[in-house]
Design a protein around this motif. Structure first.
Motif, PDB file in Angstrom:
ATOM      1  N   UNK A 138       0.503  -7.987 -22.389  1.00  0.00           N
ATOM      2  CA  UNK A 138       1.437  -6.962 -21.358  1.00  0.00           C
ATOM      3  C   UNK A 138       1.216  -7.809 -20.145  1.00  0.00           C
ATOM      4  N   UNK A 139       2.087  -7.467 -19.293  1.00  0.00           N
ATOM      5  CA  UNK A 139       2.005  -7.818 -17.948  1.00  0.00           C
ATOM      6  C   UNK A 139       1.677  -6.823 -16.875  1.00  0.00           C
ATOM      7  N   UNK A 140       0.593  -7.005 -16.191  1.00  0.00           N
ATOM      8  CA  UNK A 140       0.178  -6.007 -14.979  1.00  0.00           C
ATOM      9  C   UNK A 140       0.536  -6.185 -13.805  1.00  0.00           C
ATOM     10  N   UNK A 141       1.320  -5.691 -13.075  1.00  0.00           N
ATOM     11  CA  UNK A 141       1.461  -5.976 -11.618  1.00  0.00           C
ATOM     12  C   UNK A 141       0.441  -5.398 -10.881  1.00  0.00           C
ATOM     13  N   UNK A 142      -0.298  -6.120 -10.318  1.00  0.00           N
ATOM     14  CA  UNK A 142      -1.518  -5.891  -9.271  1.00  0.00           C
ATOM     15  C   UNK A 142      -1.116  -5.355  -7.967  1.00  0.00           C
ATOM     16  N   UNK A 143       0.133  -5.254  -7.537  1.00  0.00           N
ATOM     17  CA  UNK A 143       0.424  -4.814  -6.252  1.00  0.00           C
ATOM     18  C   UNK A 143       0.823  -3.455  -6.686  1.00  0.00           C
ATOM     19  N   UNK A 144       1.454  -2.841  -7.934  1.00  0.00           N
ATOM     20  CA  UNK A 144       1.743  -1.722  -8.111  1.00  0.00           C
ATOM     21  C   UNK A 144       0.322  -0.783  -8.352  1.00  0.00           C
ATOM     22  N   UNK A 145      -0.783  -1.733  -9.087  1.00  0.00           N
ATOM     23  CA  UNK A 145      -1.898  -1.189  -9.506  1.00  0.00           C
ATOM     24  C   UNK A 145      -2.880  -1.051  -8.602  1.00  0.00           C
ATOM     25  N   UNK A 146      -2.745  -1.687  -7.435  1.00  0.00           N
ATOM     26  CA  UNK A 146      -3.871  -1.759  -6.297  1.00  0.00           C
ATOM     27  C   UNK A 146      -3.307  -1.714  -4.991  1.00  0.00           C
ATOM     28  N   UNK A 147      -2.102  -2.143  -4.787  1.00  0.00           N
ATOM     29  CA  UNK A 147      -1.544  -2.401  -3.549  1.00  0.00           C
ATOM     30  C   UNK A 147      -1.146  -1.050  -2.685  1.00  0.00           C
ATOM     31  N   UNK A 148      -1.337  -0.196  -3.166  1.00  0.00           N
ATOM     32  CA  UNK A 148      -0.855   1.264  -2.342  1.00  0.00           C
ATOM     33  C   UNK A 148      -2.290   2.100  -1.940  1.00  0.00           C
ATOM     34  N   UNK A 149      -3.261   1.601  -2.257  1.00  0.00           N
ATOM     35  CA  UNK A 149      -4.684   2.221  -2.163  1.00  0.00           C
ATOM     36  C   UNK A 149      -4.729   2.143  -0.356  1.00  0.00           C
ATOM     37  N   UNK A 150      -5.456   3.090   0.181  1.00  0.00           N
ATOM     38  CA  UNK A 150      -5.972   3.039   1.621  1.00  0.00           C
ATOM     39  C   UNK A 150      -7.162   2.246   1.602  1.00  0.00           C
ATOM     40  N   UNK A 178       0.154  -8.862   7.395  1.00  0.00           N
ATOM     41  CA  UNK A 178       1.413  -8.515   6.559  1.00  0.00           C
ATOM     42  C   UNK A 178       2.148  -9.342   5.421  1.00  0.00           C
ATOM     43  N   UNK A 179       2.067 -10.591   5.869  1.00  0.00           N
ATOM     44  CA  UNK A 179       2.490 -11.738   4.969  1.00  0.00           C
ATOM     45  C   UNK A 179       1.889 -11.750   4.092  1.00  0.00           C
ATOM     46  N   UNK A 180       0.386 -11.730   3.925  1.00  0.00           N
ATOM     47  CA  UNK A 180      -0.614 -11.967   3.130  1.00  0.00           C
ATOM     48  C   UNK A 180      -0.510 -10.748   1.927  1.00  0.00           C
ATOM     49  N   UNK A 181      -0.342  -9.556   2.659  1.00  0.00           N
ATOM     50  CA  UNK A 181      -0.317  -8.276   1.665  1.00  0.00           C
ATOM     51  C   UNK A 181       0.939  -8.466   0.936  1.00  0.00           C
ATOM     52  N   UNK A 182       1.835  -8.736   1.303  1.00  0.00           N
ATOM     53  CA  UNK A 182       3.141  -8.909   0.720  1.00  0.00           C
ATOM     54  C   UNK A 182       2.957  -9.905  -0.319  1.00  0.00           C
ATOM     55  N   UNK A 183       2.317 -11.004  -0.217  1.00  0.00           N
ATOM     56  CA  UNK A 183       2.199 -11.851  -1.105  1.00  0.00           C
ATOM     57  C   UNK A 183       1.143 -11.363  -2.491  1.00  0.00           C
ATOM     58  N   UNK A 184       0.049 -10.671  -2.058  1.00  0.00           N
ATOM     59  CA  UNK A 184      -0.867 -10.249  -2.847  1.00  0.00           C
ATOM     60  C   UNK A 184      -0.121  -9.006  -3.818  1.00  0.00           C
ATOM     61  N   UNK A 185       0.766  -8.433  -3.173  1.00  0.00           N
ATOM     62  CA  UNK A 185       1.565  -7.137  -3.894  1.00  0.00           C
ATOM     63  C   UNK A 185       2.377  -7.957  -4.883  1.00  0.00           C
ATOM     64  N   UNK A 186       2.696  -9.032  -4.864  1.00  0.00           N
ATOM     65  CA  UNK A 186       3.936  -9.519  -5.763  1.00  0.00           C
ATOM     66  C   UNK A 186       2.975 -10.524  -6.987  1.00  0.00           C
ATOM     67  N   UNK A 187       1.735 -10.226  -7.108  1.00  0.00           N
ATOM     68  CA  UNK A 187       0.967 -11.123  -8.028  1.00  0.00           C
ATOM     69  C   UNK A 187       1.002 -10.193  -9.482  1.00  0.00           C
ATOM     70  N   UNK A 188       1.503 -10.657 -10.511  1.00  0.00           N
ATOM     71  CA  UNK A 188       1.289 -10.280 -11.899  1.00  0.00           C
ATOM     72  C   UNK A 188       0.385 -11.055 -12.593  1.00  0.00           C
TER      73      UNK A 188
END
Length: 73
Positions: free
Chosen positions: A59-71, A42-52
Protein backbone atom coordinates in the motif's frame (compact mmCIF):
# COMPACT_ATOMS: atom_id res chain seq x y z
CA UNK A 1 10.68 34.96 -4.23
CA UNK A 2 12.04 36.48 -7.42
CA UNK A 3 15.69 36.78 -8.44
CA UNK A 4 15.72 40.57 -8.00
CA UNK A 5 14.91 40.27 -4.30
CA UNK A 6 17.53 37.58 -3.77
CA UNK A 7 20.08 39.77 -5.57
CA UNK A 8 19.10 42.68 -3.30
CA UNK A 9 19.57 40.51 -0.20
CA UNK A 10 23.06 39.62 -1.41
CA UNK A 11 23.83 43.23 -2.28
CA UNK A 12 22.82 44.42 1.19
CA UNK A 13 24.87 41.65 2.79
CA UNK A 14 28.01 42.62 0.89
CA UNK A 15 27.48 46.30 1.62
CA UNK A 16 27.03 45.56 5.34
CA UNK A 17 30.41 43.78 5.40
CA UNK A 18 32.17 46.45 3.35
CA UNK A 19 30.88 49.74 4.74
CA UNK A 20 27.80 49.18 6.89
CA UNK A 21 24.14 49.85 6.28
CA UNK A 22 21.89 52.81 6.96
CA UNK A 23 18.91 52.27 9.30
CA UNK A 24 16.60 52.15 6.26
CA UNK A 25 18.77 49.51 4.60
CA UNK A 26 18.87 47.45 7.80
CA UNK A 27 15.07 47.49 7.93
CA UNK A 28 14.89 46.52 4.23
CA UNK A 29 17.38 43.69 4.83
CA UNK A 30 15.32 42.32 7.73
CA UNK A 31 12.10 42.43 5.70
CA UNK A 32 13.70 40.72 2.69
CA UNK A 33 15.32 38.03 4.84
CA UNK A 34 12.00 37.27 6.56
CA UNK A 35 10.25 37.06 3.20
CA UNK A 36 12.99 34.72 1.91
CA UNK A 37 12.74 32.43 4.94
CA UNK A 38 8.93 32.32 4.72
CA UNK A 39 9.15 31.46 1.02
CA UNK A 40 11.70 28.73 1.75
CA UNK A 41 9.48 27.22 4.45
CA UNK A 42 6.42 27.24 2.17
CA UNK A 43 8.36 25.52 -0.62
CA UNK A 44 9.81 22.92 1.73
CA UNK A 45 6.40 22.21 3.27
CA UNK A 46 4.95 21.78 -0.23
CA UNK A 47 7.66 19.27 -1.12
CA UNK A 48 7.25 17.35 2.13
CA UNK A 49 3.48 17.20 1.69
CA UNK A 50 3.99 15.44 -1.67
CA UNK A 51 6.04 12.54 -0.31
CA UNK A 52 4.49 9.09 -0.47
CA UNK A 53 5.99 5.88 0.83
CA UNK A 54 5.32 2.32 -0.19
CA UNK A 55 4.58 0.10 2.78
CA UNK A 56 5.76 -3.52 3.07
CA UNK A 57 2.25 -4.74 2.23
CA UNK A 58 2.33 -2.79 -1.05
CA UNK A 59 0.00 0.00 0.00
CA UNK A 60 1.04 3.60 -0.54
CA UNK A 61 0.83 6.13 2.30
CA UNK A 62 0.72 9.83 1.43
CA UNK A 63 2.65 11.49 4.25
CA UNK A 64 1.25 14.91 3.38
CA UNK A 65 -2.28 13.69 4.02
CA UNK A 66 -1.23 11.76 7.11
CA UNK A 67 0.95 14.41 8.81
CA UNK A 68 0.81 17.61 6.71
CA UNK A 69 -2.27 19.23 8.25
CA UNK A 70 -1.21 18.98 11.88
CA UNK A 71 -0.59 22.24 13.74
CA UNK A 72 2.74 23.01 15.35
CA UNK A 73 4.90 21.65 12.52
Amino acid sequence: MDDKKVARINELYHKSKAEGLTPEELKEQQILRKEYIDSFKRNLRGQLNNISIKEKDGSITNLGEKFGNKKGN
